[in-house]
Enzyme design. Structure first.
Site, PDB file in Angstrom:
ATOM      1  N   ASP A  98      14.485 -64.045-124.151  1.00  0.00           N
ATOM      2  CA  ASP A  98      13.364 -64.977-124.371  1.00  0.00           C
ATOM      3  C   ASP A  98      12.203 -64.600-123.447  1.00  0.00           C
ATOM      4  O   ASP A  98      11.040 -64.581-123.862  1.00  0.00           O
ATOM      5  CB  ASP A  98      13.804 -66.439-124.151  1.00  0.00           C
ATOM      6  N   TYR A 289      26.453 -47.553-127.464  1.00  0.00           N
ATOM      7  CA  TYR A 289      25.118 -46.999-127.250  1.00  0.00           C
ATOM      8  C   TYR A 289      25.186 -45.806-126.306  1.00  0.00           C
ATOM      9  O   TYR A 289      26.045 -45.742-125.435  1.00  0.00           O
ATOM     10  CB  TYR A 289      24.188 -48.053-126.630  1.00  0.00           C
ATOM     11  N   GLU A 363      10.280 -68.639-113.993  1.00  0.00           N
ATOM     12  CA  GLU A 363       9.193 -68.335-114.934  1.00  0.00           C
ATOM     13  C   GLU A 363       7.999 -67.658-114.255  1.00  0.00           C
ATOM     14  O   GLU A 363       7.135 -67.112-114.943  1.00  0.00           O
ATOM     15  CB  GLU A 363       8.771 -69.605-115.681  1.00  0.00           C
TER      16      GLU A 363
END
Ligand code: NI
Length: 391
Positions: A98, A289, A363
């Site tokens: 996100d 991967y 944040e």
């Protein structure tokens, strides 16, 4: 970048509240597309069912640089008590994607506001399905998103690093996460008469023990290698010797030559142990991967941009991780650098690791991450006089 902070927080919280699992990021993709459309000046393409690529063309020719963010969430039930906690049971943005998405949206907003200052092209890759094999990166590369790209960069949130810092290194930074499955076939029977059976549990236990020799004795102590048996499934009752036992697990390494040798050694051990005890086996090995290997030159350029923007103290040498990342798919087409953005904050208790049900990010890391992308792009595609001053 302070001006963009409210946008970054709003985007990140919206995404956090509405997580979608790998290969099913429909609403996420729609949200990204709608947000990017609002900036203007970006050519948006949808080369796969989910995920998208936005292109920003500067004035005249120059380098083509791709920046990648992954957009998918994980099958984890969130245990954070946030206002914007996941609204979807069993799905959570527990790997910071996100934040990655919000940072790339932020970079697209800042850079698309003044395209005349850039020479060349920026490709913003919002990639689906990083968390699940075969991965979204491979699909996007096959669709041609790397055609003509000169450099590719990407960043990952790291709660072990304090907010405001970065970690990077040239060479390997993530491992190749391969998986395997072994079935040991014996002969089932009554638990009271083990001599009439071939006990697959006892044989499989020997297989597990002997597989430890691969790391302990077959490979150099200098080589990083993980071989973990993480599943051992057998039996139905206390008085029955079952007919078979199933094992599964993961192998992680950085070196392609070492990686290629591991399944050969494993099968030799499995064959020898099962034969010795009259059992048989099935063995399958699935390559995950590729290892992410950072290009020395591009990593040097990223380091210079980060130090120029944040100072030398903000940039530390990264430690290679045994986790996997499909950013490596882009690096088959262009030299690249994948680095870590600090999102941890001890004082606020933001310390839980990636993939933890209580993972979260500070944040304040979001505008830091945006500044890093913008610094790289303006250093590389900025005004020619600025470029020559840096050379
Ligand atoms: Ni991740």
């Amino acid at each position: 970048m302070a001006a963009i902070q409210p946008d970054l927080v709003a985007w990140r919280r919206h995404l956090h509240q509405h997580p979608e699992p790998s290969f099913a990021e429909y609403e996420t993709t729609a949200f990204i597309e709608e947000t990017l459309s609002g900036f203007g000046g970006l050519a948006i393409e949808r080369p796969a069912k989910t995920g998208l690529v936005a292109t920003l063309r500067g004035q005249g020719p120059g380098l083509v640089v791709a920046i990648r963010a992954d957009i998918d969430a994980l099958p984890i039930e969130e245990e954070n008590r946030l206002d914007f906690r996941s609204s979807r049971p069993g799905v959570m943005h527990a790997c910071g994607h996100d934040g990655h998405t919000a940072m790339l949206l932020g970079a697209a907003k800042v850079l698309s506001a003044r395209p005349e200052r850039l020479h060349g092209e920026v490709r913003f890759i919002f990639q689906h399905a990083e968390e699940q094999l075969p991965g979204g990166a491979e699909e996007l590369v096959r669709a041609g998103v790397m055609t003509g790209v000169d450099r590719v960069i990407g960043a990952h949130m790291e709660p072990g690093l304090p907010v405001g810092t970065f970690a990077l290194r040239s060479g390997p930074v993530t491992a190749s996460p391969d998986t395997f499955r072994i079935v040991v076939r014996g002969l089932g029977g009554h638990a009271a008469d083990p001599h009439r059976a071939v006990d697959p549990i006892a044989v499989a236990a020997e297989v597990v023990s002997n597989l430890q020799m691969v790391v302990a004795r077959y490979t150099s102590p200098q080589d990083a290698l993980v071989l973990s048996v993480t599943r051992f499934i057998a039996g139905t009752a206390d008085n029955i010797i079952p007919g078979s036992a199933e094992l599964g697990g993961t192998v992680r390494s950085f070196d392609p030559a070492l990686r290629a040798g591991v399944p050969v050694w494993m099968e030799r051990i499995i064959r020898g142990v099962t034969e010795a005890h009259g059992a048989s086996y099935e063995f399958s090995y699935l390559n995950g991967y590729r290892s992410v290997v950072n290009d020395e030159a591009v990593t040097g350029l990223v380091r210079r941009s980060l130090v120029g923007c944040f100072g030398a103290d903000a940039v530390v040498e990264a430690v290679p991780l045994m986790a996997g990342e499909d950013f490596s798919a882009y690096q088959t087409k262009a030299p690249g650098c994948f680095y870590q953005v600090g999102c941890g904050n001890q004082a606020e208790g933001i310390t839980f690791p990636l993939h933890h049900p209580r993972f979260t990010l500070d944040e304040a890391s979001l505008p830091v991450g945006v500044s890093a992308f913008v610094a790289c792009i303006t250093d590389w595609l900025g005004e020619p006089d600025r470029l020559s001053a840096l050379a």
